[in-house]
Design a protein around this motif. Structure first.
Motif, mmCIF file in Angstrom:
data_model
loop_
_atom_site.group_PDB
_atom_site.id
_atom_site.type_symbol
_atom_site.label_atom_id
_atom_site.label_comp_id
_atom_site.label_asym_id
_atom_site.label_seq_id
_atom_site.Cartn_x
_atom_site.Cartn_y
_atom_site.Cartn_z
ATOM 1 N N LYS A 112 0.733 -1.138 -0.068
ATOM 2 C CA LYS A 112 0.004 -0.047 0.061
ATOM 3 C C LYS A 112 0.886 1.211 0.102
ATOM 4 O O LYS A 112 0.465 2.216 -0.821
ATOM 5 C CB LYS A 112 -1.042 -0.059 1.186
ATOM 6 C CG LYS A 112 -1.960 1.017 1.219
ATOM 7 C CD LYS A 112 -2.720 1.118 2.533
ATOM 8 C CE LYS A 112 -3.806 2.156 2.411
ATOM 9 N NZ LYS A 112 -4.561 2.247 3.468
ATOM 10 N N LEU A 113 1.916 1.269 0.680
ATOM 11 C CA LEU A 113 2.847 2.221 0.726
ATOM 12 C C LEU A 113 3.629 2.513 -0.805
ATOM 13 O O LEU A 113 3.662 3.674 -1.120
ATOM 14 C CB LEU A 113 4.118 1.862 1.755
ATOM 15 C CG LEU A 113 5.525 3.013 1.646
ATOM 16 C CD1 LEU A 113 4.951 4.305 2.046
ATOM 17 C CD2 LEU A 113 6.572 2.690 2.395
ATOM 18 N N PHE A 114 3.897 1.550 -1.416
ATOM 19 C CA PHE A 114 4.288 1.715 -2.610
ATOM 20 C C PHE A 114 3.064 2.367 -3.524
ATOM 21 O O PHE A 114 3.604 3.014 -4.521
ATOM 22 C CB PHE A 114 4.722 0.400 -3.253
ATOM 23 C CG PHE A 114 6.043 -0.229 -2.597
ATOM 24 C CD1 PHE A 114 6.889 0.740 -1.774
ATOM 25 C CD2 PHE A 114 6.090 -1.625 -2.649
ATOM 26 C CE1 PHE A 114 7.961 -0.202 -1.207
ATOM 27 C CE2 PHE A 114 7.332 -2.305 -1.915
ATOM 28 C CZ PHE A 114 8.008 -1.338 -1.064
ATOM 29 N N GLY A 115 1.852 1.795 -3.480
ATOM 30 C CA GLY A 115 0.953 2.493 -4.159
ATOM 31 C C GLY A 115 0.730 4.069 -3.696
ATOM 32 O O GLY A 115 0.578 4.695 -4.622
ATOM 33 N N LEU A 116 0.918 4.259 -2.787
ATOM 34 C CA LEU A 116 0.923 5.653 -2.213
ATOM 35 C C LEU A 116 1.950 6.338 -2.807
ATOM 36 O O LEU A 116 1.758 7.690 -3.353
ATOM 37 C CB LEU A 116 0.897 5.921 -0.724
ATOM 38 C CG LEU A 116 -0.214 5.366 0.209
ATOM 39 C CD1 LEU A 116 0.053 5.406 1.663
ATOM 40 C CD2 LEU A 116 -1.515 6.655 -0.314
ATOM 41 N N LEU A 117 3.188 5.893 -3.026
ATOM 42 C CA LEU A 117 4.163 6.734 -3.732
ATOM 43 C C LEU A 117 4.045 6.708 -4.889
ATOM 44 O O LEU A 117 4.235 7.833 -5.708
ATOM 45 C CB LEU A 117 5.452 5.683 -3.648
ATOM 46 C CG LEU A 117 6.285 5.468 -2.376
ATOM 47 C CD1 LEU A 117 7.193 4.409 -2.361
ATOM 48 C CD2 LEU A 117 6.824 6.981 -1.898
ATOM 49 N N ALA A 118 3.339 5.804 -5.795
ATOM 50 C CA ALA A 118 2.881 6.022 -7.078
ATOM 51 C C ALA A 118 1.765 6.972 -7.266
ATOM 52 O O ALA A 118 1.713 7.956 -8.311
ATOM 53 C CB ALA A 118 2.446 4.773 -7.900
ATOM 54 N N GLU A 119 0.838 6.996 -6.445
ATOM 55 C CA GLU A 119 -0.220 7.823 -6.401
ATOM 56 C C GLU A 119 -0.053 9.472 -6.048
ATOM 57 O O GLU A 119 -0.533 10.200 -6.877
ATOM 58 C CB GLU A 119 -1.309 7.381 -5.154
ATOM 59 C CG GLU A 119 -2.611 8.536 -5.156
ATOM 60 C CD GLU A 119 -3.133 8.231 -3.876
ATOM 61 O OE1 GLU A 119 -3.745 9.074 -3.101
ATOM 62 O OE2 GLU A 119 -3.745 6.910 -3.896
ATOM 63 N N ARG A 120 1.393 9.471 -5.720
ATOM 64 C CA ARG A 120 1.657 11.056 -5.324
ATOM 65 C C ARG A 120 2.917 11.401 -6.006
ATOM 66 O O ARG A 120 3.551 12.518 -5.940
ATOM 67 C CB ARG A 120 2.167 10.946 -3.846
ATOM 68 C CG ARG A 120 0.980 11.059 -2.724
ATOM 69 C CD ARG A 120 1.438 11.047 -1.275
ATOM 70 N NE ARG A 120 0.429 10.746 -0.454
ATOM 71 C CZ ARG A 120 0.391 11.008 0.962
ATOM 72 N NH1 ARG A 120 1.466 11.929 1.295
ATOM 73 N NH2 ARG A 120 -0.571 10.767 1.468
ATOM 74 N N ARG A 121 3.274 10.374 -7.111
ATOM 75 C CA ARG A 121 4.198 10.561 -8.098
ATOM 76 C C ARG A 121 5.499 10.928 -7.548
ATOM 77 O O ARG A 121 6.308 11.833 -7.860
ATOM 78 C CB ARG A 121 3.769 11.779 -8.917
ATOM 79 C CG ARG A 121 2.475 11.708 -9.748
ATOM 80 C CD ARG A 121 2.251 12.838 -10.533
ATOM 81 N NE ARG A 121 0.776 12.676 -11.287
ATOM 82 C CZ ARG A 121 0.712 11.958 -12.508
ATOM 83 N NH1 ARG A 121 1.574 11.542 -12.990
ATOM 84 N NH2 ARG A 121 -0.519 11.937 -13.138
ATOM 85 N N VAL A 122 5.933 10.234 -6.607
ATOM 86 C CA VAL A 122 6.976 10.191 -5.884
ATOM 87 C C VAL A 122 7.928 9.049 -6.489
ATOM 88 O O VAL A 122 7.594 7.825 -6.368
ATOM 89 C CB VAL A 122 7.019 10.027 -4.389
ATOM 90 C CG1 VAL A 122 8.612 10.272 -3.681
ATOM 91 C CG2 VAL A 122 5.986 11.042 -3.641
ATOM 92 N N ASN A 123 8.777 9.446 -7.335
ATOM 93 C CA ASN A 123 9.643 8.361 -8.140
ATOM 94 C C ASN A 123 11.140 8.967 -8.316
ATOM 95 O O ASN A 123 11.269 9.549 -9.437
ATOM 96 C CB ASN A 123 8.936 7.943 -9.382
ATOM 97 C CG ASN A 123 9.291 6.843 -10.114
ATOM 98 O OD1 ASN A 123 10.405 6.093 -9.563
ATOM 99 N ND2 ASN A 123 8.953 6.393 -11.073
ATOM 100 N N ASN A 124 12.043 8.638 -7.399
ATOM 101 C CA ASN A 124 13.335 8.932 -7.700
ATOM 102 C C ASN A 124 14.159 7.918 -7.355
ATOM 103 O O ASN A 124 13.581 6.741 -7.256
ATOM 104 C CB ASN A 124 13.674 10.090 -6.633
ATOM 105 C CG ASN A 124 13.350 9.809 -5.237
ATOM 106 O OD1 ASN A 124 13.525 8.763 -4.668
ATOM 107 N ND2 ASN A 124 12.917 10.680 -4.428
ATOM 108 N N ALA A 125 15.526 7.851 -7.382
ATOM 109 C CA ALA A 125 16.508 6.824 -7.510
ATOM 110 C C ALA A 125 16.201 6.104 -5.953
ATOM 111 O O ALA A 125 16.345 4.966 -6.116
ATOM 112 C CB ALA A 125 17.854 7.344 -7.529
ATOM 113 N N ARG A 126 16.145 7.083 -4.941
ATOM 114 C CA ARG A 126 15.915 6.082 -3.801
ATOM 115 C C ARG A 126 14.614 5.372 -3.667
ATOM 116 O O ARG A 126 14.465 4.320 -3.274
ATOM 117 C CB ARG A 126 15.637 7.200 -2.557
ATOM 118 C CG ARG A 126 17.029 7.655 -2.274
ATOM 119 C CD ARG A 126 16.989 8.872 -1.024
ATOM 120 N NE ARG A 126 16.039 9.904 -1.391
ATOM 121 C CZ ARG A 126 15.349 10.742 -0.317
ATOM 122 N NH1 ARG A 126 15.356 10.377 1.100
ATOM 123 N NH2 ARG A 126 14.568 11.701 -0.879
ATOM 124 N N VAL A 127 13.494 5.854 -4.368
ATOM 125 C CA VAL A 127 12.393 4.964 -4.493
ATOM 126 C C VAL A 127 12.387 3.776 -5.284
ATOM 127 O O VAL A 127 12.050 2.599 -4.725
ATOM 128 C CB VAL A 127 11.079 6.147 -4.865
ATOM 129 C CG1 VAL A 127 9.988 5.261 -5.289
ATOM 130 C CG2 VAL A 127 10.684 7.081 -4.000
#
Length: 501
Positions: A112-127
């Motif tokens: 679900k956390l990974f889904g939230l990252l996608a939903e909020r468009r958080v996508n960098n090298a650390r992610v």
């Protein structure tokens, strides 16, 4: 840790503001669930959570990172903590906090956390590193690939992007069909899959299955998944929820009891508890190890099925464990316990507040030398109490004062309506008469309009406790309202940090 030490030192001009920031964050870290309560909407609760996280990470990022990993923090707070850390520039003090917080989450909440990252468009090298290392490096990847297939696919597509995910699916389809890969294709697999994987060959096949490649497959669970579409019994090795989904889609004439029968030995702890009554009706034996559940979950189960001797014994063991870290062995205490109608909670988590009150009652009883219970409302039902009635907190406080207790602990949501404000009046009158018994409050519910917790009296020391395991954080919160400097060592201990500077 010079930031927090300076901010909470006795002569720092911003001491009160810093202490208030930490207090509000601890309230959220321990009690926030991201859901509506009896009195507040979901949006109000979410706004409170976001503000508390932003203020705490601005005050001291390293302490913030440590606290979201502490045992008393909820999974919800860990998820938000990871989001805040990943959505801001990396800091050398972050250490392994992000991975520690993710490792502490259950697999569904991790996804679900990974889904939230996608939903909020958080996508960098650390992610991308976090997702690929966490997923492909897991020893349980084959199981996850059939149990959480769609969510895993979403997470991997977020890490790789749609274009690279399509390329990988195409390459893996050819690989499974026995084609020879050229050097470029081998480099792509090595870079995108193999370097993150505990077992590269297994990871390649699992990724192929998750991304929808046609196969053929050799791993037992993907093979069973494909076979179960035509023969339900061929999927006996699959997890319960996976096989139940295949039954509903491909075998609508088969009864759910057949899935329970096939998967009974592999049910998770949560499924064993949730499916116990269904299994009994279906004549399927499902063993439940009650010691695998926390006290709140056991009380919710008791509300649903009734209290049994085995449940009561498991609750006693949980209470003893929760009491172990509390220094109350030489104290006589009185508990003022809120059993009023508001403790039914919201529609999405009915009875959780009263289950928390009962769990905390048991732990405090087990810790104290002598304990008296005084209930506000509620209908007794053996060891259970059914929420009912108005909140006449003042009458309960008077009764608690008459017990001669050395400490009074009020456990409730802080809403008083019979009449409102009378608790504070009684407490003031007691102080005027020279009655100096300390009174503190533990709350299992956040109050958005109070930007944290709602107290029964304006100056009443109070702390959130969502479950007994968070009692140490609750004590730290109480100390911050009484002596902020004295609370620093406990804060650092909870965050696994050393006092320096």
């Amino acid at each position: 840790m010079t930031e927090i030490l300076r901010a909470l030192s006795a002569d720092h001009p911003a001491r009160a503001e810093a202490a208030a920031t930490v207090v509000r964050f601890l309230d959220v870290a321990v009690a926030a669930t991201g859901r509506a309560s009896f009195y507040n909407t979901r949006d109000e609760q979410l706004a409170l959570e976001q503000d508390a996280h932003r203020a705490m990470v601005a005050l001291d990022r390293r302490l913030y990172a440590g606290l979201v990993c502490s045992p008393g923090a909820t999974d919800r707070s860990r998820q938000l903590g990871v989001l805040h850390l990943l959505d801001t520039p990396a800091h050398e003090d972050d250490g392994t906090a992000v991975y520690d917080a993710v490792a502490a989450l259950t697999v569904p909440r991790r996804l679900k956390l990974f889904g939230l990252l996608a939903e909020r468009r958080v996508n960098n090298a650390r992610v991308r590193r976090l997702i690929l290392r966490t997923v492909l490096g897991s020893a349980s990847l084959e199981l996850w690939s059939v149990r959480y297939r769609d969510k895993l696919a979403d997470a991997l597509r977020h890490a790789w992007g749609l274009r690279m995910s399509g390329i990988l699916r195409s390459i893996l389809t050819r690989l499974l069909a026995g084609a020879r890969l050229d050097a470029k294709e081998q480099r792509i697999l090595a870079r995108e899959i193999d370097r993150w994987a505990a077992d590269p060959a297994l990871a390649r096949e699992c990724v192929a299955f998750v991304l929808g490649a046609d196969g053929p497959y050799t791993l037992p669970l993907p093979v069973a998944y494909r076979a179960a579409r035509t023969d339900l019994a061929a999927g006996a090795a699959l997890p319960f929820e996976t096989l139940e989904g295949l039954r509903g889609r491909f075998h609508p004439n088969e009864k759910p009891a057949r899935v329970l029968e096939l998967t009974a030995e592999r049910l998770t702890a949560g499924q064993r508890l949730a499916r116990q009554r269904h299994a009994e009706r279906a004549g399927v034996e499902v063993e439940v190890d009650l010691d695998r559940y926390d006290a709140v979950r056991l009380y919710l189960y008791a509300f649903a099925t009734g209290m049994t001797d085995d449940l009561a014994a498991a609750l006693d063991r949980r209470a003893a464990a929760g009491a172990a870290g509390l220094d109350l062995a030489d104290r006589r205490i009185a508990l003022v316990l809120d059993g009023s109608a508001s403790m039914r909670g919201g529609l999405d988590q009915p009875l959780r507040p009263i289950a928390t009150v009962l769990a905390l009652r048991d732990a405090l009883r087990a810790a104290a030398a002598e304990c008296h219970d005084v209930w506000i409302g509620g209908v007794p039902d053996g060891r259970l109490v059914r929420p009912a009635g108005a909140t006449s907190a003042a009458e309960a406080l008077v009764a608690a004062l008459r017990t001669g207790a050395e400490l009074i602990v009020v456990i409730g949501d802080g809403y008083e309506n019979a009449p409102a404000g009378r608790f504070a009046q009684v407490l003031d009158a007691a102080h005027t008469l020279g009655i100096a018994v300390p009174v503190v409050q533990l709350s299992p519910v956040l109050a958005a309009e109070a930007t944290g917790l709602r107290g029964y009296a304006p100056d009443l020391p109070l702390a959130p406790v969502h479950r007994p395991e968070a009692l140490e954080l609750a004590w730290c919160r109480l100390m911050l309202t009484i002596d902020p400097a004295a609370a620093v060592p406990a804060l650092l201990r909870l965050a696994h940090l050393e006092v320096t500077g």
